[in-house]
Design an enzyme around this catalytic site. Structure first.
Site: not given
Length: 445
Positions: A74, A83, A161, A307, A402
């Site tokens: 990119c 990124c 992108c 969740y 996460c």
């Protein structure tokens, strides 16, 4: 100790990567965080922020290159915040993510390094994101959509992108062209009018589009042209006129065309997604993760998912328990999840709205909970949820994380009752520093 160049600049060598993909070096024992610096690389940097316990630097000149450094695909990598690891070889990215999980679990939970399995790679290294949420700005009389420049609120217009699905990118460009054709304006906080954000989702050849605006009416001609885009099944306007709001969506929705749900396949499941519903951005990898989570759970009588969102995990586990109850704090998501249960003929799966810790205690008063699946936000499980797990004491806990740091802290709080059986990291977002991890916890006998 690193050599100082002057009052303005210093040389620093990165020893490792941090949780945001930045290089971490040391000056007089203090960690210095430097974007775009890989382990083993030395750079002349300017200190842009100095605190008591850490500092941040910006590269003036890189003095050597790591053998693991590659040219990013990119052109705006390094300026855009999306990124940070695109400069690192793919296999090295996986190793770096494994080390992030290992270090967090060693630091907080005292878990042996070897307990963490190798990272499961994503089937798609690029083009994996099925949704974009891009702010809109006005530049030289034209609307542009893009991503925020690293460490600022400035928008970098994005031509293309590479981590977005190619169909999503084509749609974004087409819609931005129409918005400019009809001479719409970007959001003005003084008048609280104009376009704020473009939200697009693409799955299975169908699109969902939300235009987040201030107090603006959209031209009927624009709506008619948007309706003609092949595959566009849902066109919504969300009116969020509060200039102080940090929330993407307000509660004011307007259906402009099509349906307010997007059908999507997840493995053998058929789901319907509302525009505001969370859905995994990397669907192929999410399928792998959910299937692995399901394989870890022993068949049981009662399973609870905290969740639970729109119910994807609970429904993927529908063959694992006679009764499955999902808990979610957002009523719209609960309604969406119960719709999805009916859609998949899962009469034994239901979803309730409320605080996860409180609802789990209520359930445990009526029936024994055999297994719990938790997939919390980055903040991890709060004290109330940890206490609820300690009271309910399910035989199995599958923790989908996460954030390695909060995962490690939570495991530490449960170590006296539970043994860590397996730790499996997943690369859900290649070229970023994010890593998802499945941990199986089994109650001590």
């Amino acid at each position: 100790m690193e050599k100082k160049k002057s009052k303005q600049s210093v040389n620093v060598t990165a020893k490792k990567l941090g949780i945001n993909g930045e290089g971490i070096g040391y000056l007089d024992g203090k960690p210095v965080f430097v974007d775009q610096l890989l382990p083993g690389e030395t750079a002349e940097i300017s200190l842009i922020e100095t605190k008591e316990r850490y500092a941040k630097g910006r590269i003036n000149k890189r003095l050597n290159d790591s053998p693991l450094r590659i040219l990013p695909a990119c052109s705006v990598q390094g300026r855009c915040s999306g990124c940070p690891l695109m400069i690192l070889q793919p296999q090295a990215q996986l190793q770096m993510k494994r080390e992030l999980v290992q270090e967090a679990l060693i630091k907080y939970a005292g878990l042996p390094r070897g307990r963490v399995q190798p990272v499961t790679a994503s089937p798609l290294p690029l083009g994996y994101r099925n949704q974009c949420k891009l702010p809109i700005r006005q530049e030289h009389g034209q609307l542009v959509s893009g991503l925020y420049e690293e460490g600022s609120n400035r928008i970098i217009p994005i031509h293309s992108c590479l981590i977005h699905d190619e169909h999503l990118e084509a749609l974004r460009k087409q819609i931005m062209g129409l918005l400019n054709k009809f001479k719409l304006s970007a959001y003005d906080p003084k008048t609280e009018t104009g376009l704020r954000t473009l939200v697009l989702r693409y799955l299975d050849g169908q699109f969902q589009c939300v235009l987040v605006t201030g107090k603006s009416l959209l031209p009927s001609g624009l709506i008619e042209e948007l309706k003609q885009i092949p595959g566009l099944v849902c066109l919504m306007q969300n009116i969020n006129s509060d200039k102080r709001s940090r929330q993407l969506f307000s509660s004011r929705w307007k259906l402009l065309a099509g349906e307010d749900r997007l059908p999507v396949q997840l493995g053998r499941l058929q789901l319907n997604l509302s525009c505001a519903s969370f859905f995994q951005l990397n669907r192929p990898q999410a399928c792998q993760l959910y299937q692995k989570a399901a394989s870890l759970i022993k068949p049981c009588t009662t399973l609870v998912e905290a969740y639970s969102g729109i119910g994807g995990i609970s429904l993927m586990l529908k063959d694992k328990a006679k009764t499955i109850i999902g808990i979610e704090s957002i009523q719209e998501a609960v309604d969406n999840a119960n719709e999805n249960a009916r859609l998949n003929h899962a009469d034994h799966v239901r979803f309730v709205c409320g605080d996860a810790a409180e609802e789990m205690k209520k359930i445990s008063r009526k029936r024994k909970i055999d297994a719990v699946v938790v997939d919390p936000p980055r903040t991890g499980l709060d004290k109330a949820m940890i206490e609820s797990l300690r009271q309910c004491r399910p035989a199995q806990i599958v923790y989908i994380s996460c954030n390695p740091a909060t995962l490690g802290k939570n495991i530490k709080e449960l170590k006296d009752l539970y043994e860590v059986k397996t730790v499996i990291p997943f690369d859900m977002f290649p070229n970023t520093a994010h890593v998802e991890t499945i941990v199986l916890l089994s109650k001590h006998l």
